[in-house]
Design a protein around this motif. Structure first.
Motif, PDB file in Angstrom:
ATOM      1  N   ALA A  20      11.366   0.475 -16.527  1.00  0.00           N
ATOM      2  CA  ALA A  20      10.331   1.403 -17.003  1.00  0.00           C
ATOM      3  C   ALA A  20      10.741   2.862 -16.799  1.00  0.00           C
ATOM      4  CB  ALA A  20       9.009   1.121 -16.288  1.00  0.00           C
ATOM      5  N   GLY A  21      11.974   3.085 -16.270  1.00  0.00           N
ATOM      6  CA  GLY A  21      12.461   4.439 -16.058  1.00  0.00           C
ATOM      7  C   GLY A  21      11.908   5.096 -14.809  1.00  0.00           C
ATOM      8  N   LEU A  22      11.496   4.284 -13.839  1.00  0.00           N
ATOM      9  CA  LEU A  22      10.887   4.795 -12.619  1.00  0.00           C
ATOM     10  C   LEU A  22      11.681   4.342 -11.397  1.00  0.00           C
ATOM     11  CD1 LEU A  22       7.192   3.927 -13.554  1.00  0.00           C
ATOM     12  CD2 LEU A  22       8.272   6.181 -13.676  1.00  0.00           C
ATOM     13  N   ASP A  23      11.422   4.983 -10.260  1.00  0.00           N
ATOM     14  CA  ASP A  23      12.015   4.606  -8.986  1.00  0.00           C
ATOM     15  C   ASP A  23      10.946   3.910  -8.154  1.00  0.00           C
ATOM     16  OD1 ASP A  23      14.528   5.884  -9.426  1.00  0.00           O
ATOM     17  OD2 ASP A  23      13.604   7.806  -8.913  1.00  0.00           O
ATOM     18  N   LEU A  24      11.316   2.789  -7.541  1.00  0.00           N
ATOM     19  CA  LEU A  24      10.407   2.094  -6.635  1.00  0.00           C
ATOM     20  C   LEU A  24      10.504   2.766  -5.271  1.00  0.00           C
ATOM     21  CD1 LEU A  24       8.451  -0.167  -6.000  1.00  0.00           C
ATOM     22  CD2 LEU A  24      10.408  -1.692  -5.683  1.00  0.00           C
ATOM     23  N   GLU A  25       9.476   3.468  -4.886  1.00  0.00           N
ATOM     24  CA  GLU A  25       9.479   4.225  -3.633  1.00  0.00           C
ATOM     25  C   GLU A  25       9.020   3.394  -2.443  1.00  0.00           C
ATOM     26  OE1 GLU A  25      10.744   7.125  -3.149  1.00  0.00           O
ATOM     27  OE2 GLU A  25      10.984   7.808  -5.203  1.00  0.00           O
ATOM     28  N   GLU A  26       8.000   2.575  -2.655  1.00  0.00           N
ATOM     29  CA  GLU A  26       7.427   1.873  -1.509  1.00  0.00           C
ATOM     30  C   GLU A  26       6.690   0.628  -1.966  1.00  0.00           C
ATOM     31  OE1 GLU A  26       4.024   2.885   1.842  1.00  0.00           O
ATOM     32  OE2 GLU A  26       5.127   4.535   0.925  1.00  0.00           O
ATOM     33  N   ILE A  27       6.745  -0.406  -1.136  1.00  0.00           N
ATOM     34  CA  ILE A  27       5.947  -1.619  -1.322  1.00  0.00           C
ATOM     35  C   ILE A  27       5.201  -1.844  -0.026  1.00  0.00           C
ATOM     36  CG2 ILE A  27       5.994  -4.120  -1.580  1.00  0.00           C
ATOM     37  CD1 ILE A  27       8.418  -3.838  -3.340  1.00  0.00           C
ATOM     38  N   GLU A  28       3.900  -2.042  -0.132  1.00  0.00           N
ATOM     39  CA  GLU A  28       3.089  -2.262   1.069  1.00  0.00           C
ATOM     40  C   GLU A  28       2.127  -3.407   0.808  1.00  0.00           C
ATOM     41  OE1 GLU A  28      -0.679  -0.049   3.048  1.00  0.00           O
ATOM     42  OE2 GLU A  28       1.025   1.235   2.568  1.00  0.00           O
ATOM     43  N   VAL A  29       2.141  -4.385   1.682  1.00  0.00           N
ATOM     44  CA  VAL A  29       1.186  -5.480   1.619  1.00  0.00           C
ATOM     45  C   VAL A  29       0.268  -5.321   2.815  1.00  0.00           C
ATOM     46  CG1 VAL A  29       0.859  -7.978   1.598  1.00  0.00           C
ATOM     47  CG2 VAL A  29       2.907  -6.982   0.538  1.00  0.00           C
ATOM     48  N   SER A  30      -1.029  -5.231   2.547  1.00  0.00           N
ATOM     49  CA  SER A  30      -1.980  -5.082   3.650  1.00  0.00           C
ATOM     50  C   SER A  30      -3.082  -6.124   3.513  1.00  0.00           C
ATOM     51  CB  SER A  30      -2.570  -3.667   3.667  1.00  0.00           C
ATOM     52  OG  SER A  30      -3.259  -3.401   2.473  1.00  0.00           O
ATOM     53  N   ARG A  31      -3.744  -6.367   4.624  1.00  0.00           N
ATOM     54  CA  ARG A  31      -4.800  -7.368   4.646  1.00  0.00           C
ATOM     55  C   ARG A  31      -6.009  -6.768   5.344  1.00  0.00           C
ATOM     56  NH1 ARG A  31      -4.886 -12.903   4.233  1.00  0.00           N
ATOM     57  NH2 ARG A  31      -2.624 -13.005   4.062  1.00  0.00           N
ATOM     58  N   ALA A  32      -7.160  -6.997   4.736  1.00  0.00           N
ATOM     59  CA  ALA A  32      -8.429  -6.625   5.357  1.00  0.00           C
ATOM     60  C   ALA A  32      -9.316  -7.862   5.255  1.00  0.00           C
ATOM     61  CB  ALA A  32      -9.062  -5.438   4.658  1.00  0.00           C
ATOM     62  N   GLY A  33      -9.421  -8.603   6.338  1.00  0.00           N
ATOM     63  CA  GLY A  33     -10.134  -9.874   6.300  1.00  0.00           C
ATOM     64  C   GLY A  33      -9.362 -10.860   5.437  1.00  0.00           C
ATOM     65  N   ARG A  34     -10.037 -11.445   4.458  1.00  0.00           N
ATOM     66  CA  ARG A  34      -9.353 -12.380   3.563  1.00  0.00           C
ATOM     67  C   ARG A  34      -8.773 -11.682   2.338  1.00  0.00           C
ATOM     68  NH1 ARG A  34     -13.694 -17.187   3.663  1.00  0.00           N
ATOM     69  NH2 ARG A  34     -14.553 -15.875   2.024  1.00  0.00           N
ATOM     70  N   ARG A  35      -9.059 -10.429   2.197  1.00  0.00           N
ATOM     71  CA  ARG A  35      -8.593  -9.681   1.028  1.00  0.00           C
ATOM     72  C   ARG A  35      -7.211  -9.092   1.299  1.00  0.00           C
ATOM     73  NH1 ARG A  35     -11.392  -4.369  -1.656  1.00  0.00           N
ATOM     74  NH2 ARG A  35      -9.712  -3.978  -3.104  1.00  0.00           N
ATOM     75  N   ARG A  36      -6.301  -9.272   0.344  1.00  0.00           N
ATOM     76  CA  ARG A  36      -4.962  -8.698   0.452  1.00  0.00           C
ATOM     77  C   ARG A  36      -4.780  -7.673  -0.659  1.00  0.00           C
ATOM     78  NH1 ARG A  36      -0.760 -13.048  -0.169  1.00  0.00           N
ATOM     79  NH2 ARG A  36      -2.222 -13.730  -1.741  1.00  0.00           N
ATOM     80  N   THR A  37      -3.998  -6.641  -0.346  1.00  0.00           N
ATOM     81  CA  THR A  37      -3.673  -5.604  -1.319  1.00  0.00           C
ATOM     82  C   THR A  37      -2.168  -5.433  -1.361  1.00  0.00           C
ATOM     83  OG1 THR A  37      -5.759  -4.444  -0.893  1.00  0.00           O
ATOM     84  CG2 THR A  37      -4.021  -3.185  -1.981  1.00  0.00           C
ATOM     85  N   LEU A  38      -1.619  -5.445  -2.573  1.00  0.00           N
ATOM     86  CA  LEU A  38      -0.213  -5.153  -2.797  1.00  0.00           C
ATOM     87  C   LEU A  38      -0.156  -3.781  -3.444  1.00  0.00           C
ATOM     88  CD1 LEU A  38       2.818  -5.706  -3.010  1.00  0.00           C
ATOM     89  CD2 LEU A  38       2.346  -7.008  -5.114  1.00  0.00           C
TER      90      LEU A  38
END
Length: 176
Positions: A20-38
Protein backbone atom coordinates in the motif's frame (compact mmCIF):
# COMPACT_ATOMS: atom_id res chain seq x y z
CA UNK A 1 13.23 -20.04 19.32
CA UNK A 2 9.65 -18.91 19.75
CA UNK A 3 8.17 -15.89 18.08
CA UNK A 4 5.73 -13.55 19.72
CA UNK A 5 2.27 -12.90 18.38
CA UNK A 6 3.36 -9.39 17.33
CA UNK A 7 6.27 -10.84 15.33
CA UNK A 8 3.96 -13.35 13.61
CA UNK A 9 1.46 -10.60 12.84
CA UNK A 10 4.24 -8.37 11.47
CA UNK A 11 5.37 -11.16 9.14
CA UNK A 12 1.80 -11.68 7.95
CA UNK A 13 0.71 -8.05 7.59
CA UNK A 14 3.85 -6.10 6.65
CA UNK A 15 3.77 -7.20 2.97
CA UNK A 16 0.23 -5.78 2.65
CA UNK A 17 1.24 -2.52 4.33
CA UNK A 18 4.31 -2.22 2.09
CA UNK A 19 2.20 -2.95 -1.00
CA UNK A 20 0.00 0.00 0.00
CA UNK A 21 3.10 2.24 -0.07
CA UNK A 22 3.24 2.60 3.71
CA UNK A 23 5.65 1.70 6.53
CA UNK A 24 4.49 -0.55 9.36
CA UNK A 25 5.52 1.39 12.45
CA UNK A 26 3.93 -0.57 15.26
CA UNK A 27 1.72 -3.54 16.09
CA UNK A 28 0.03 -3.68 19.47
CA UNK A 29 -2.32 -6.33 20.79
CA UNK A 30 -4.12 -5.35 23.97
CA UNK A 31 -6.82 -6.91 26.08
CA UNK A 32 -9.46 -5.32 28.26
CA UNK A 33 -11.49 -8.09 29.86
CA UNK A 34 -12.64 -10.38 27.07
CA UNK A 35 -12.24 -7.71 24.43
CA UNK A 36 -9.05 -7.66 22.36
CA UNK A 37 -7.76 -4.83 20.19
CA UNK A 38 -5.23 -5.14 17.38
CA UNK A 39 -3.76 -1.69 16.74
CA UNK A 40 -1.71 -1.21 13.56
CA UNK A 41 0.22 2.07 13.19
CA UNK A 42 1.36 2.99 9.67
CA UNK A 43 3.13 6.01 8.19
CA UNK A 44 4.81 7.29 5.04
CA UNK A 45 7.01 10.19 3.98
CA UNK A 46 3.87 12.04 2.88
CA UNK A 47 1.76 11.13 5.89
CA UNK A 48 -1.29 8.87 5.81
CA UNK A 49 -4.75 9.87 4.62
CA UNK A 50 -7.91 8.55 6.26
CA UNK A 51 -8.97 6.81 3.04
CA UNK A 52 -5.64 4.94 2.91
CA UNK A 53 -6.16 3.73 6.49
CA UNK A 54 -9.69 2.55 5.65
CA UNK A 55 -8.57 0.70 2.52
CA UNK A 56 -5.64 -0.90 4.34
CA UNK A 57 -7.92 -1.89 7.21
CA UNK A 58 -10.15 -3.80 4.79
CA UNK A 59 -7.23 -5.70 3.22
CA UNK A 60 -5.67 -6.48 6.63
CA UNK A 61 -9.02 -7.68 7.94
CA UNK A 62 -9.43 -10.04 4.98
CA UNK A 63 -5.93 -11.45 5.53
CA UNK A 64 -6.53 -11.92 9.24
CA UNK A 65 -9.87 -13.66 8.55
CA UNK A 66 -8.07 -16.11 6.21
CA UNK A 67 -5.64 -17.13 8.97
CA UNK A 68 -5.79 -17.96 12.65
CA UNK A 69 -3.22 -15.28 13.53
CA UNK A 70 -5.55 -13.70 16.08
CA UNK A 71 -6.79 -17.04 17.39
CA UNK A 72 -10.36 -17.69 18.44
CA UNK A 73 -12.66 -14.98 19.65
CA UNK A 74 -13.54 -11.49 18.60
CA UNK A 75 -11.19 -8.55 18.31
CA UNK A 76 -11.27 -4.97 17.12
CA UNK A 77 -8.88 -3.93 14.35
CA UNK A 78 -7.65 -0.32 14.42
CA UNK A 79 -5.45 1.05 11.62
CA UNK A 80 -4.14 4.58 12.08
CA UNK A 81 -1.24 6.92 11.58
CA UNK A 82 1.07 7.79 14.48
CA UNK A 83 0.08 10.67 16.69
CA UNK A 84 1.64 14.06 16.19
CA UNK A 85 3.66 13.75 19.38
CA UNK A 86 4.92 10.20 18.88
CA UNK A 87 8.52 9.40 19.83
CA UNK A 88 11.18 9.62 17.12
CA UNK A 89 13.00 6.30 17.27
CA UNK A 90 14.21 5.56 13.74
CA UNK A 91 16.20 7.47 11.15
CA UNK A 92 13.15 7.85 8.88
CA UNK A 93 11.21 9.47 11.74
CA UNK A 94 13.82 12.25 11.95
CA UNK A 95 13.81 12.69 8.16
CA UNK A 96 10.02 13.02 8.20
CA UNK A 97 10.31 15.58 11.02
CA UNK A 98 12.63 17.87 9.02
CA UNK A 99 11.41 21.43 9.50
CA UNK A 100 9.58 20.51 12.70
CA UNK A 101 10.31 21.63 16.24
CA UNK A 102 11.46 18.72 18.43
CA UNK A 103 12.25 18.18 22.08
CA UNK A 104 15.40 16.14 22.61
CA UNK A 105 16.53 14.49 25.83
CA UNK A 106 20.31 14.37 25.49
CA UNK A 107 22.68 11.87 27.07
CA UNK A 108 25.90 12.82 28.86
CA UNK A 109 27.90 11.60 25.81
CA UNK A 110 27.64 14.92 23.97
CA UNK A 111 30.10 17.77 24.29
CA UNK A 112 27.48 19.87 26.06
CA UNK A 113 26.35 17.06 28.40
CA UNK A 114 22.94 15.72 29.32
CA UNK A 115 19.86 17.87 29.31
CA UNK A 116 16.86 18.91 27.32
CA UNK A 117 16.94 20.79 24.04
CA UNK A 118 14.09 22.21 21.96
CA UNK A 119 15.13 22.94 18.39
CA UNK A 120 14.02 22.74 14.76
CA UNK A 121 15.45 19.97 12.58
CA UNK A 122 17.12 21.49 9.52
CA UNK A 123 18.82 18.44 8.02
CA UNK A 124 19.32 14.78 8.83
CA UNK A 125 22.17 12.53 7.71
CA UNK A 126 23.45 9.11 8.77
CA UNK A 127 25.33 10.47 11.81
CA UNK A 128 22.90 13.00 13.27
CA UNK A 129 20.92 16.22 13.02
CA UNK A 130 21.63 19.82 12.13
CA UNK A 131 19.39 21.92 14.35
CA UNK A 132 18.28 25.51 14.72
CA UNK A 133 17.76 26.58 18.32
CA UNK A 134 15.17 29.36 18.38
CA UNK A 135 16.36 32.74 19.63
CA UNK A 136 14.89 34.03 22.87
CA UNK A 137 13.82 37.63 23.51
CA UNK A 138 14.86 39.04 20.14
CA UNK A 139 18.10 37.07 19.83
CA UNK A 140 18.95 35.31 16.59
CA UNK A 141 18.56 31.54 16.35
CA UNK A 142 21.73 29.46 16.77
CA UNK A 143 22.86 26.34 14.93
CA UNK A 144 23.84 23.10 16.62
CA UNK A 145 24.86 19.63 15.52
CA UNK A 146 23.67 16.62 17.54
CA UNK A 147 24.79 13.05 16.85
CA UNK A 148 22.24 10.25 17.11
CA UNK A 149 24.19 8.59 19.94
CA UNK A 150 23.72 11.77 22.01
CA UNK A 151 19.91 11.44 21.85
CA UNK A 152 18.20 9.49 24.63
CA UNK A 153 14.64 10.46 23.60
CA UNK A 154 13.09 12.68 20.96
CA UNK A 155 9.55 13.83 20.29
CA UNK A 156 7.96 16.30 17.88
CA UNK A 157 6.59 19.39 19.60
CA UNK A 158 3.10 20.49 18.60
CA UNK A 159 3.17 23.88 16.85
CA UNK A 160 0.16 25.87 15.77
CA UNK A 161 2.09 28.07 13.32
CA UNK A 162 4.99 25.90 12.23
CA UNK A 163 7.32 26.36 9.30
CA UNK A 164 6.89 23.79 6.56
CA UNK A 165 9.79 22.05 4.80
CA UNK A 166 9.79 24.52 1.90
CA UNK A 167 10.15 27.50 4.27
CA UNK A 168 13.19 25.88 5.90
CA UNK A 169 14.68 25.02 2.50
CA UNK A 170 14.16 28.61 1.26
CA UNK A 171 15.84 30.03 4.39
CA UNK A 172 18.88 27.74 3.95
CA UNK A 173 19.25 28.81 0.30
CA UNK A 174 19.08 32.49 1.30
CA UNK A 175 21.89 31.96 3.85
CA UNK A 176 24.15 30.23 1.31
Amino acid sequence: MSTTQSERLRGLLEPLVTAAGLDLEEIEVSRAGRRRTLRIIVDSDDGVELDACAELSRSLSEKLDETDAMGEGEYVLEVSSPGADRPLTQHRHYVRATGRLVKLQLTAQGAEGAGELVARILTVDDEGLDLEIPGVKGRKPTARRVAFDEIAKARVEIEFSRKDKQDVKDEKEEEA
